[in-house]
Design an enzyme around this catalytic site. Structure first.
Site, mmCIF file in Angstrom:
data_model
loop_
_atom_site.group_PDB
_atom_site.id
_atom_site.type_symbol
_atom_site.label_atom_id
_atom_site.label_comp_id
_atom_site.label_asym_id
_atom_site.label_seq_id
_atom_site.Cartn_x
_atom_site.Cartn_y
_atom_site.Cartn_z
ATOM 1 N N ILE A 176 0.823 -1.198 0.000
ATOM 2 C CA ILE A 176 0.000 0.000 0.000
ATOM 3 C C ILE A 176 0.865 1.260 0.000
ATOM 4 O O ILE A 176 0.557 2.236 -0.690
ATOM 5 C CB ILE A 176 -0.950 -0.011 1.210
ATOM 6 C CG1 ILE A 176 -2.006 -1.112 1.049
ATOM 7 C CG2 ILE A 176 -1.627 1.350 1.383
ATOM 8 C CD1 ILE A 176 -2.889 -1.312 2.271
ATOM 9 N N ASP A 224 12.812 4.763 10.659
ATOM 10 C CA ASP A 224 12.183 3.908 11.663
ATOM 11 C C ASP A 224 11.132 4.753 12.380
ATOM 12 O O ASP A 224 11.470 5.699 13.094
ATOM 13 C CB ASP A 224 13.238 3.406 12.643
ATOM 14 C CG ASP A 224 12.668 2.510 13.730
ATOM 15 O OD1 ASP A 224 11.427 2.400 13.848
ATOM 16 O OD2 ASP A 224 13.471 1.944 14.499
ATOM 17 N N VAL A 225 9.853 4.416 12.190
ATOM 18 C CA VAL A 225 8.784 5.257 12.739
ATOM 19 C C VAL A 225 8.672 5.162 14.261
ATOM 20 O O VAL A 225 7.916 5.920 14.868
ATOM 21 C CB VAL A 225 7.418 4.926 12.087
ATOM 22 C CG1 VAL A 225 7.451 5.238 10.601
ATOM 23 C CG2 VAL A 225 7.011 3.476 12.352
ATOM 24 N N ASN A 280 1.743 4.992 6.816
ATOM 25 C CA ASN A 280 1.359 3.666 6.351
ATOM 26 C C ASN A 280 2.115 2.535 7.037
ATOM 27 O O ASN A 280 1.610 1.412 7.109
ATOM 28 C CB ASN A 280 1.596 3.581 4.833
ATOM 29 C CG ASN A 280 1.576 2.167 4.327
ATOM 30 O OD1 ASN A 280 0.522 1.546 4.200
ATOM 31 N ND2 ASN A 280 2.750 1.626 4.034
ATOM 32 N N TYR A 338 -3.170 -6.583 16.728
ATOM 33 C CA TYR A 338 -3.315 -5.804 15.494
ATOM 34 C C TYR A 338 -4.654 -5.072 15.476
ATOM 35 O O TYR A 338 -4.726 -3.878 15.163
ATOM 36 C CB TYR A 338 -3.206 -6.733 14.281
ATOM 37 C CG TYR A 338 -3.347 -6.018 12.953
ATOM 38 C CD1 TYR A 338 -2.269 -5.339 12.390
ATOM 39 C CD2 TYR A 338 -4.555 -6.027 12.262
ATOM 40 C CE1 TYR A 338 -2.388 -4.693 11.172
ATOM 41 C CE2 TYR A 338 -4.691 -5.380 11.042
ATOM 42 C CZ TYR A 338 -3.607 -4.713 10.502
ATOM 43 O OH TYR A 338 -3.736 -4.058 9.293
ATOM 44 N N LYS A 394 -5.170 -0.919 15.406
ATOM 45 C CA LYS A 394 -5.828 -0.191 14.321
ATOM 46 C C LYS A 394 -7.058 0.570 14.819
ATOM 47 O O LYS A 394 -7.358 1.669 14.326
ATOM 48 C CB LYS A 394 -6.201 -1.150 13.194
ATOM 49 C CG LYS A 394 -4.995 -1.678 12.429
ATOM 50 C CD LYS A 394 -4.182 -0.565 11.792
ATOM 51 C CE LYS A 394 -3.030 -1.080 10.944
ATOM 52 N NZ LYS A 394 -2.280 -0.008 10.263
#
Length: 250
Positions: free
Chosen positions: A23, A65-66, A88, A155, A159
């Site tokens: 994505i 690296d977020v 993303n 997960y 989200k």
């Protein structure tokens, strides 16, 4: 007189995290097609460079690296304020809750939720200095439903939190010219799912629960991202748009 489309992104500067594949790569491609200059960031500098090389306009690439606040802040300080930020980067794994380790829970939360917050804080702060910008976070239909049959409570929770973080930032920053939205995709054919393609029973179950009876394509998510990034979406903030083939309607 030249007609200017509100969907055009000419002259805009964008940064996409996790742009090395799936994505993220599709978002970089579509934003560039609409006229934006795109900085492709990824944990892997090599993957980011591959995506940047494919862009219609000259793209830039960097390792990022977020979860690293210092690296995010340093990059944000070096760049001009962004017009568009696409958060993303994320990971997924399937582990039953009763056997999940603290380390696995914390890693998913650190990347999927903490990474989005830290990225928004670093680059959104620069947007606020100028008084305009559009942030699009990649959430998931998993933030609204519980996926079956695979176990992935970490997960799903991450989200769901991204969706509410999106709404919270949108409200905080709306009066200061910043829009913050999210896209919630269904199952998408990306490298993250390549290993699962052998699990035909699992894929069949997903398709059974999807009214369109197919998985999505990365560019279909990217098209929604490009819309939210554009002036055509100028009244839209704090919204999570489902791109799920009707999955959450059931």
């Amino acid at each position: 007189m030249t007609k200017h489309s509100r969907f055009d992104l000419d002259g805009r500067l964008a940064l996409v995290t996790g742009a090395g594949q799936g994505i993220g790569a599709a978002c970089a491609m579509v934003l560039a097609e609409q006229g934006a200059t795109v900085i492709c960031s990824d944990l892997s500098a090599e993957r980011a460079a591959v995506t940047a090389a494919r862009l219609e306009r000259a793209g830039q690439a960097c390792a990022l690296d977020v979860t690293d606040s210092a690296a995010l802040n340093a990059l944000a300080a070096r760049l001009p304020p962004l017009d568009i930020l696409v958060c993303n980067a994320g990971i997924v794994s399937n582990t039953p809750a009763e056997t999940m380790s603290d380390e696995e829970w914390e890693r998913v939360m650190a990347i999927n939720l903490g990474g989005v917050f830290k990225t928004c804080r670093a680059f959104g702060g620069r947007m606020l200095e100028r008084g305009r910008g559009s942030i699009v976070n990649i959430g998931s239909m998993s933030g609204m439903i519980v996926n079956v049959p695979q176990p992935q409570c970490h997960y799903n929770a991450s989200k769901a939190a991204v969706h509410h973080l999106t709404r919270s930032l949108a409200v905080e920053w709306a009066s200061r010219g910043i829009r913050v939205n999210a896209v919630a995709p269904t199952y998408i054919s990306t490298p993250l799912l390549q290993e699962l393609e052998k699990e035909q029973a699992l894929i069949a179950r997903w398709l059974e629960l999807t009214p369109q009876q197919r998985m999505g394509r990365p560019e279909e998510v990217a098209s929604v991202v490009a819309f939210l990034a554009s002036d055509a979406a100028s009244l839209i903030t704090g919204t999570v748009i489902n791109a799920d083939g009707g999955y959450t309607c059931l």
